[in-house]
Design a protein around this motif. Sequence first.
Motif, PDB file in Angstrom:
ATOM      1  N   ARG A 112      52.905-107.335   7.829  1.00  0.00           N
ATOM      2  CA  ARG A 112      53.825-108.102   6.972  1.00  0.00           C
ATOM      3  C   ARG A 112      53.668-107.697   5.517  1.00  0.00           C
ATOM      4  NH1 ARG A 112      55.199-114.585   6.846  1.00  0.00           N
ATOM      5  NH2 ARG A 112      56.403-114.537   4.927  1.00  0.00           N
ATOM      6  N   SER A 113      52.445-107.346   5.089  1.00  0.00           N
ATOM      7  CA  SER A 113      52.250-106.973   3.686  1.00  0.00           C
ATOM      8  C   SER A 113      53.000-105.694   3.347  1.00  0.00           C
ATOM      9  CB  SER A 113      50.759-106.814   3.392  1.00  0.00           C
ATOM     10  OG  SER A 113      50.186-105.814   4.216  1.00  0.00           O
ATOM     11  N   ASN A 114      52.926-104.678   4.262  1.00  0.00           N
ATOM     12  CA  ASN A 114      53.680-103.441   4.036  1.00  0.00           C
ATOM     13  C   ASN A 114      55.177-103.713   4.011  1.00  0.00           C
ATOM     14  OD1 ASN A 114      51.371-101.913   3.891  1.00  0.00           O
ATOM     15  ND2 ASN A 114      51.387-101.335   6.053  1.00  0.00           N
TER      16      ASN A 114
ATOM     17  N   ILE B 196      59.647-114.317   9.783  1.00  0.00           N
ATOM     18  CA  ILE B 196      59.755-113.086   8.992  1.00  0.00           C
ATOM     19  C   ILE B 196      58.794-112.029   9.520  1.00  0.00           C
ATOM     20  CG2 ILE B 196      59.323-112.115   6.692  1.00  0.00           C
ATOM     21  CD1 ILE B 196      60.368-114.679   5.485  1.00  0.00           C
ATOM     22  N   ALA B 197      57.607-112.466   9.911  1.00  0.00           N
ATOM     23  CA  ALA B 197      56.611-111.509  10.441  1.00  0.00           C
ATOM     24  C   ALA B 197      57.118-110.860  11.725  1.00  0.00           C
ATOM     25  CB  ALA B 197      55.286-112.216  10.688  1.00  0.00           C
TER      26      ALA B 197
ATOM     27  N   LYS C  13      60.599-105.598  -1.196  1.00  0.00           N
ATOM     28  CA  LYS C  13      60.744-105.870  -2.622  1.00  0.00           C
ATOM     29  C   LYS C  13      61.153-104.606  -3.373  1.00  0.00           C
ATOM     30  CE  LYS C  13      60.228-108.640  -6.200  1.00  0.00           C
ATOM     31  NZ  LYS C  13      58.910-109.185  -6.560  1.00  0.00           N
ATOM     32  N   ARG C  14      60.608-103.444  -2.965  1.00  0.00           N
ATOM     33  CA  ARG C  14      60.928-102.192  -3.644  1.00  0.00           C
ATOM     34  C   ARG C  14      62.396-101.812  -3.442  1.00  0.00           C
ATOM     35  NH1 ARG C  14      57.417 -99.289  -1.235  1.00  0.00           N
ATOM     36  NH2 ARG C  14      55.721 -99.757  -2.667  1.00  0.00           N
TER      37      ARG C  14
ATOM     38  N   SER D 272      61.804-110.821  -2.622  1.00  0.00           N
ATOM     39  CA  SER D 272      60.923-110.933  -1.467  1.00  0.00           C
ATOM     40  C   SER D 272      61.732-111.306  -0.217  1.00  0.00           C
ATOM     41  CB  SER D 272      59.849-111.995  -1.713  1.00  0.00           C
ATOM     42  OG  SER D 272      60.447-113.270  -1.790  1.00  0.00           O
ATOM     43  N   PRO D 273      61.177-111.063   0.987  1.00  0.00           N
ATOM     44  CA  PRO D 273      61.885-111.454   2.218  1.00  0.00           C
ATOM     45  C   PRO D 273      62.176-112.948   2.281  1.00  0.00           C
ATOM     46  CG  PRO D 273      60.094-109.944   2.724  1.00  0.00           C
ATOM     47  CD  PRO D 273      59.956-110.300   1.278  1.00  0.00           C
ATOM     48  N   SER D 274      61.208-113.770   1.832  1.00  0.00           N
ATOM     49  CA  SER D 274      61.429-115.221   1.890  1.00  0.00           C
ATOM     50  C   SER D 274      62.551-115.641   0.949  1.00  0.00           C
ATOM     51  CB  SER D 274      60.135-115.968   1.566  1.00  0.00           C
ATOM     52  OG  SER D 274      59.646-115.562   0.306  1.00  0.00           O
TER      53      SER D 274
END
Length: 537
Positions: free
Chosen positions: A511-513, A499-500, A519-520, A525-527
């Motif tokens: 990855r946090s951004n 995913i990263a 999510k927005r 979430s991506p996972s």
Amino acid sequence: MSLLFLVATRGFAAGAAFGTQELKKYNGMPTERLLNLGKHYLDVRHKPDSALVCYTIIASRYKNKAGSKAEMRCYALALNNLGYLYGGYYLDFEHAYDYLSQAVAVSKKYRIDDNLAYAYVNLAGIYSSRSELLGIGDSENQIQKYCRLAFDEAVRQKQWDVASASFFNLFTSFSEAGSAGKIQDDLRRFLSIPALRHDPLSKFVYDDYRGTLAYNRGAYREALATFRQQLRDAEAVKSVTMNCRVLALWNIYEVYHKTKHWGEAMHILDRLEEYASQYADAATHNKVLQHKSDLYRERGESALATHYDYLYLKSKDSLLTKSNADRMERSVFVHELSRVNTQLAESNARHHQMVMTVLVLLAFIIVIAVALVANIRGLRKQKAYVRKLYEKNVELLEHKSAIATAAQSGLNRAAGLNEDLKSSLLERIDQTINNPEIFCAQDFSLHQLATLVESNDKYVSHVINERYHKNFKQLLNEARVAEACRRLGDQEHYGHLTIAAIAKDVGFGSRSNFALAFKRVTGISPSDYLRQAHHKG
């Protein structure tokens, strides 16, 4: 073996030596911080001695005192955890009972209802541990009494995990006493509670109940089949899988032993011994040694029976010796802790008084000095300050009209595109923003977009806001997230990437951004999205 104790966290033996400086630091911490730190030492660091320091400081802080409801809650939890530590780690049942009794009293007095069930379960654990580890056989009624109190309180507070565990302990007590048939009323009540009816533990207990009844009426084949099913059902009881597995194995052993299948019975004891060794379960280990001795004696192998008698007594003596040594060590440790706490409290009081005196004197001097300086400087600077303020306001007034005119002109130019130009510009923007090779570049900006569509930043920004009702950054993030979704769902071409890696490839710097933007836009979430994509695939 039953679930001897329940606390918020669980740990394994590892000590920590505290000196005066460490105690001074911990003694100055707020109560809630100490409570959380104690849990951390048990759950993460596995240092019960360190946890003991934290909880002992809280207990000494509020002993024979009153505080706020929040402070008394921390006090009750600390008492409960001290009882757990003394009973579960140090086998000091007298101190454990004393602390847990105080925990019950404080919880009742201050209506800290969510702590009562835990305290009752731990009290049942003391009697169960005494019986299993030290061979004291007068504890059955006390175990059942406190298990029922814990179950009733947990049901009232809707603490379903504690309710299941306390009922399991209650059932285990009856089962080990050979009176599982007497638990009918308790089992009926357990199964009547909707939140517990479909709990995996209820199926496990019901297996034990049916198997025990079959065993008691001599239907050993039926009992064996039921207990084997119980062993399989133990895997679903996630919180206490090993406890359930051990109970089921003992049940299977009893059937083999009763039917004189010596080889199968010895095989089960070997499995139980392996478990006891792996999980440092002294009670199960002692019980296995005792049963091996009995089994060899029944088979007429007196030499092996004597050997296992010796091992059993040696193990039991070792446990008692360790218990006494730990009790002495803990007594010295707690005495030293109390002494240093008293010294620190006296020292802190003197230091606090001195500091307050000095601070008050310094504050008075500073206030006088500042007032004098302010008055003197204020008189000198008042005229100059007023003059500067006047000149600044005049300057702002002179430029106000020009600024307003320029701003209105810029807005008019941004909004002044005719419809044909807008349509053409929109078409070029759509083509560009839908091209992953362009918008996935990490440095892609509004200015680059404007250059690619042969326009300027203001026009492009205005058209994006009018057409999409969002700004360029939002539009860019949505395009990148959409491309990430496509790649996450394409296992054939992108399944080898993390995913990263995909986040980086579509233009996100971290990855946090990426996770926040994903999510927005998508709501998950991506996972979670990746799991859903795999599931559909």
